[in-house]
Design a protein around this motif. Structure first.
Motif, PDB file in Angstrom:
ATOM      1  N   ASN A   2       0.856  -1.179   0.000  1.00 60.58           N
ATOM      2  CA  ASN A   2       0.000   0.000   0.000  1.00 60.58           C
ATOM      3  C   ASN A   2       0.899   1.238   0.000  1.00 60.58           C
ATOM      4  O   ASN A   2       1.737   1.403   0.891  1.00 60.58           O
ATOM      5  CB  ASN A   2      -0.909   0.005   1.224  1.00 60.58           C
ATOM      6  CG  ASN A   2      -1.972   1.083   1.146  1.00 60.58           C
ATOM      7  OD1 ASN A   2      -1.676   2.243   0.927  1.00 60.58           O
ATOM      8  ND2 ASN A   2      -3.223   0.683   1.324  1.00 60.58           N
ATOM      9  N   PRO A   3       0.755   2.143  -0.986  1.00 60.88           N
ATOM     10  CA  PRO A   3       1.668   3.293  -1.085  1.00 60.88           C
ATOM     11  C   PRO A   3       1.600   4.243   0.100  1.00 60.88           C
ATOM     12  O   PRO A   3       2.511   5.061   0.291  1.00 60.88           O
ATOM     13  CB  PRO A   3       1.221   3.986  -2.384  1.00 60.88           C
ATOM     14  CG  PRO A   3      -0.159   3.495  -2.645  1.00 60.88           C
ATOM     15  CD  PRO A   3      -0.219   2.107  -2.093  1.00 60.88           C
ATOM     16  N   LEU A   4       0.553   4.141   0.920  1.00 62.70           N
ATOM     17  CA  LEU A   4       0.439   5.023   2.086  1.00 62.70           C
ATOM     18  C   LEU A   4       1.477   4.687   3.157  1.00 62.70           C
ATOM     19  O   LEU A   4       1.742   5.507   4.047  1.00 62.70           O
ATOM     20  CB  LEU A   4      -0.972   4.945   2.673  1.00 62.70           C
ATOM     21  CG  LEU A   4      -2.079   5.566   1.817  1.00 62.70           C
ATOM     22  CD1 LEU A   4      -3.446   5.275   2.419  1.00 62.70           C
ATOM     23  CD2 LEU A   4      -1.870   7.077   1.659  1.00 62.70           C
ATOM     24  N   VAL A   5       2.058   3.486   3.087  1.00 67.35           N
ATOM     25  CA  VAL A   5       3.082   3.113   4.075  1.00 67.35           C
ATOM     26  C   VAL A   5       4.394   2.765   3.368  1.00 67.35           C
ATOM     27  O   VAL A   5       5.120   1.856   3.765  1.00 67.35           O
ATOM     28  CB  VAL A   5       2.605   1.955   4.981  1.00 67.35           C
ATOM     29  CG1 VAL A   5       1.618   2.462   6.019  1.00 67.35           C
ATOM     30  CG2 VAL A   5       2.012   0.813   4.176  1.00 67.35           C
ATOM     31  N   VAL A   6       4.689   3.508   2.309  1.00 66.84           N
ATOM     32  CA  VAL A   6       5.964   3.408   1.595  1.00 66.84           C
ATOM     33  C   VAL A   6       6.514   4.817   1.423  1.00 66.84           C
ATOM     34  O   VAL A   6       5.763   5.737   1.082  1.00 66.84           O
ATOM     35  CB  VAL A   6       5.789   2.746   0.208  1.00 66.84           C
ATOM     36  CG1 VAL A   6       7.133   2.665  -0.511  1.00 66.84           C
ATOM     37  CG2 VAL A   6       5.184   1.358   0.341  1.00 66.84           C
ATOM     38  N   LYS A   7       7.791   4.993   1.674  1.00 67.56           N
ATOM     39  CA  LYS A   7       8.428   6.292   1.476  1.00 67.56           C
ATOM     40  C   LYS A   7       9.131   6.301   0.126  1.00 67.56           C
ATOM     41  O   LYS A   7      10.089   5.560  -0.089  1.00 67.56           O
ATOM     42  CB  LYS A   7       9.431   6.579   2.593  1.00 67.56           C
ATOM     43  CG  LYS A   7       8.780   6.831   3.949  1.00 67.56           C
ATOM     44  CD  LYS A   7       9.822   7.118   5.030  1.00 67.56           C
ATOM     45  CE  LYS A   7       9.158   7.445   6.368  1.00 67.56           C
ATOM     46  NZ  LYS A   7      10.146   7.686   7.447  1.00 67.56           N
ATOM     47  N   GLY A   8       8.657   7.157  -0.790  1.00 73.47           N
ATOM     48  CA  GLY A   8       9.268   7.267  -2.105  1.00 73.47           C
ATOM     49  C   GLY A   8       8.762   6.205  -3.063  1.00 73.47           C
ATOM     50  O   GLY A   8       8.215   5.187  -2.659  1.00 73.47           O
ATOM     51  N   LYS A   9       8.956   6.465  -4.383  1.00 77.92           N
ATOM     52  CA  LYS A   9       8.500   5.518  -5.399  1.00 77.92           C
ATOM     53  C   LYS A   9       9.214   4.177  -5.267  1.00 77.92           C
ATOM     54  O   LYS A   9       8.608   3.111  -5.369  1.00 77.92           O
ATOM     55  CB  LYS A   9       8.757   6.097  -6.799  1.00 77.92           C
ATOM     56  CG  LYS A   9       7.709   7.094  -7.276  1.00 77.92           C
ATOM     57  CD  LYS A   9       6.481   6.381  -7.813  1.00 77.92           C
ATOM     58  CE  LYS A   9       5.497   7.360  -8.444  1.00 77.92           C
ATOM     59  NZ  LYS A   9       5.922   7.846  -9.761  1.00 77.92           N
ATOM     60  N   ALA A  10      10.541   4.220  -5.048  1.00 80.04           N
ATOM     61  CA  ALA A  10      11.314   2.977  -4.943  1.00 80.04           C
ATOM     62  C   ALA A  10      11.177   2.347  -3.567  1.00 80.04           C
ATOM     63  O   ALA A  10      11.242   1.134  -3.423  1.00 80.04           O
ATOM     64  CB  ALA A  10      12.778   3.235  -5.268  1.00 80.04           C
ATOM     65  N   GLY A  11      10.999   3.178  -2.538  1.00 75.26           N
ATOM     66  CA  GLY A  11      10.864   2.676  -1.176  1.00 75.26           C
ATOM     67  C   GLY A  11      12.176   2.657  -0.420  1.00 75.26           C
ATOM     68  O   GLY A  11      13.260   2.618  -1.003  1.00 75.26           O
ATOM     69  N   SER A  12      12.059   2.690   0.890  1.00 79.10           N
ATOM     70  CA  SER A  12      13.241   2.675   1.750  1.00 79.10           C
ATOM     71  C   SER A  12      13.819   1.275   1.869  1.00 79.10           C
ATOM     72  O   SER A  12      13.090   0.327   2.173  1.00 79.10           O
ATOM     73  CB  SER A  12      12.887   3.163   3.153  1.00 79.10           C
ATOM     74  OG  SER A  12      13.951   2.902   4.056  1.00 79.10           O
ATOM     75  N   PRO A  72       0.047   8.980   8.968  1.00 79.61           N
ATOM     76  CA  PRO A  72       0.197  10.413   9.239  1.00 79.61           C
ATOM     77  C   PRO A  72      -0.572  11.269   8.235  1.00 79.61           C
ATOM     78  O   PRO A  72      -0.571  10.995   7.026  1.00 79.61           O
ATOM     79  CB  PRO A  72       1.709  10.632   9.117  1.00 79.61           C
ATOM     80  CG  PRO A  72       2.306   9.306   9.473  1.00 79.61           C
ATOM     81  CD  PRO A  72       1.348   8.281   8.940  1.00 79.61           C
ATOM     82  N   ALA A  73      -1.225  12.292   8.734  1.00 78.09           N
ATOM     83  CA  ALA A  73      -2.097  13.121   7.895  1.00 78.09           C
ATOM     84  C   ALA A  73      -1.323  13.809   6.778  1.00 78.09           C
ATOM     85  O   ALA A  73      -1.885  14.140   5.732  1.00 78.09           O
ATOM     86  CB  ALA A  73      -2.797  14.161   8.766  1.00 78.09           C
ATOM     87  N   ASP A  74      -0.019  14.033   6.982  1.00 76.20           N
ATOM     88  CA  ASP A  74       0.784  14.760   5.993  1.00 76.20           C
ATOM     89  C   ASP A  74       1.214  13.881   4.822  1.00 76.20           C
ATOM     90  O   ASP A  74       1.792  14.394   3.856  1.00 76.20           O
ATOM     91  CB  ASP A  74       2.046  15.325   6.661  1.00 76.20           C
ATOM     92  CG  ASP A  74       1.716  16.320   7.759  1.00 76.20           C
ATOM     93  OD1 ASP A  74       0.649  16.950   7.663  1.00 76.20           O
ATOM     94  OD2 ASP A  74       2.517  16.462   8.695  1.00 76.20           O
TER      95      ASP A  74
END
Length: 567
Positions: free
Chosen positions: A82-92, A183-185
């Protein structure tokens, strides 16, 4: 008598996804198809030979293990995130999604991805390079799910009792009755097809025991339970062995069996030292030469993590990195280096991994740090020569990588993104279509790389540096004892063995040359076994004779260092 262990390792950190990417489209939040990505196969023999020629002994391949991503690999049997719990397109790469798999981004043939990684390990070993990868024990991705785990292995959390906030047999910490709130942001750069649901909520990776972490928290990760009850006075329960301990040991053994020579252990101090003491012994029983490097920022824990936890090396961030960064930026004091060696000398000296760049720190050449890569050369040399412990270089540091603009989630912060697909012009020039040569580098880049090569080669070939004793000369030359010796900008020390005595002088002033006196104290001469009445100092285009009563007259240019041999 056994041969002395050589701790003068030269670690080169490769951020694998970006390292070999020649696509320089560099669209902010660009997709894999738009911005491209490096592959295991791109790191060919020529690349490895080039690293070996630089003086590298160990390559730390960062981001190897499969992590959460916004790129859809479901056609290959990999569960989407789910993209809402991934940082960045590639991911951390620090949000591990499957500890028994490698990042599909890095494979030419996704179905053959593990074999491609194994081939990289084999190529590295053929070039006499050791292989390090990350081990991230403190947390996993929010949607951790192993698609390829070995038979008999259960996933993290699969057998947890989610009714209990803490249980020694649970892998996660729970907040019963509460639902996790993104997070809302958080604004996803891709379409969100469904909300992220997690009930009961699990504690977040940076020890946030709330169902509502902030955007600056590690909200994309879940904290793993190593037997510490954080919500009840940090009570420890280590007997019987917590389930997470056994799972993590098996993961380490899995990668060691694939030829991995060591692990850089992410946020090691957030995991109890008792676990490290147990697991390092368990792994080294089967793989005695494997090494463990701890990312650690608490000097008060150094002793315990080395001598109880079983770590071979620790990050020297709070000590030497911070002191040198201040000097490079023009507001430090060279006497702070004396404090560093006093705190880390003796039993710590050869256990400290020195560096000026890594994926967490800003690039030297960035406007947020020095602005120019050359400003850090004396600091790099000091990092290599100060003690007989290891040094580390981040990919492209020796080429003066200078990030510009926001790449995606990480923003414009002086770092090269670890969250998004990106290309680095300096690296693409070195890659040069897989030739990995210097023909497309600018004269400035060639000179910088040569300077790094000279520093590394000198550190490796001189026994005074690889195994010598240390003598700080600040106290003998500061407070007006030596004419024009500006101890806030100049730093000097001796390294010596029975066969070799070397004097090092560093000028961290970016603008001022110094003509100064330098005293070699009688105590130092005696410890080195030299005649105090006749000392010969020999350097490049320089030779002088003196004694412990008469200082040597020296000159040093701005932002430079000098090396002399004492006889």
């Amino acid at each position: 008598m056994s041969e002395k262990k050589n701790d003068k390792l030269v670690v080169y950190q490769v951020f694998t996804r970006v390292f070999s990417n020649e696509n320089l489209t560099n669209k902010t939040y660009g997709s894999l198809e738009e911005n491209g990505t490096g592959k295991f196969n791109d790191i060919n023999k020529k690349a490895l030979k080039s690293l070996k020629g630089l003086g590298v002994s160990h390559v730390w391949y960062t981001g190897v293990i499969e992590h959460a991503t916004m790129t859809d690999y479901s056609e290959f049997g990999i569960k989407p995130d789910n993209p809402l719990v991934v940082k960045g397109k590639a991911g951390s790469p620090y949000a591990v999604k499957d500890y028994y798999d490698v990042d599909p981004d890095l494979a030419v043939d996704v179905k053959n991805r593990m074999a491609e990684f194994e081939a990289l390990v084999a190529r590295s070993h053929q070039e006499d390079l050791k292989v390090l990868i990350d081990f991230i024990p403190n947390h996993v991705a929010r949607e951790y799910h192993s698609d390829v785990k070995p038979k008999g292995v259960t996933d993290f959390g699969e057998d947890d009792d989610q009714r209990k906030p803490f249980d020694i047999h649970n892998n996660f910490y729970y907040l019963p009755g509460q639902s996790f709130k993104v997070p809302a942001d958080v604004v996803s750069p891709v379409e969100v097809k469904q909300p992220y649901l997690e009930k009961p909520a699990k504690a977040t990776g940076n020890d946030v025991f709330s169902a509502e972490p902030g955007i600056n928290d590690w909200f994309e990760t879940i904290k793993l339970n190593f037997g510490v009850d954080y919500q009840n006075g940090r009570a420890k329960q280590f007997y019987p062995i917590p389930d997470t301990w056994n799972k993590m040991r098996d993961i380490l053994l899995f990668w060691a069996a694939k030829g991995v020579d060591g692990f850089r252990c992410d946020m090691a101090e957030m995991v109890p030292v008792e676990f490290w003491a147990w697991v390092t012994e368990e792994v080294k029983r089967q793989f005695p030469d494997i090494i463990f490097i701890a990312e650690i920022y608490n000097p008060n824990a150094y002793h315990e993590y080395i001598f109880k936890g079983g770590f071979d090396y620790l990050y020297d961030k709070v000590g030497l990195y911070d002191a040198l960064r201040r000097l490079i930026e023009g507001h430090g004091n060279a006497n702070d280096i004396t404090g560093v060696w006093q705190n880390e000398s003796g039993e710590f000296a050869n256990h400290m991994l020195r560096f000026l760049e890594n994926h967490d720190e800003q690039r030297i050449a960035s406007d947020e740090f020095a602005g120019e890569a050359e400003k850090a050369l004396p600091a790099m040399a000091l990092s290599a020569f100060l003690h007989d412990g290891p040094i580390m270089i981040y990919y492209g540091q020796e080429l003066g990588v200078k990030p510009k603009g926001a790449e995606g989630f990480q923003g414009d912060d002086g770092r090269t993104t670890i969250f998004d697909y990106w290309g680095v012009p300096e690296m693409a020039a070195w890659n040069n279509g897989g030739k990995w040569n210097t023909s497309k580098l600018s004269p400035e880049q060639k000179n910088l790389r040569k300077a790094y090569q000279e520093i590394i080669k000198f550190a490796l070939k001189n026994e005074a540096v690889t195994e010598g004793k240390f003598f700080d000369l600040q106290y003998a030359n500061n407070n007006g004892q030596s004419l024009n010796y500006n101890d806030s900008k100049l730093y000097s020390f001796l390294r010596y063995t029975e066969n070799q005595k070397l004097l090092f002088v560093f000028n961290f002033d970016q603008n001022v040359s110094y003509e100064f006196e330098l005293h070699i104290p009688e105590l130092a001469a005696g410890m080195m076994g030299l005649n105090k009445d006749k000392l010969t100092l020999k350097g490049k285009n320089f030779k002088a004779t003196g004694n412990v009563s008469e200082p040597f007259d020296l000159k040093i240019h701005p932002n430079s260092y000098l090396i002399f041999e004492l006889k």
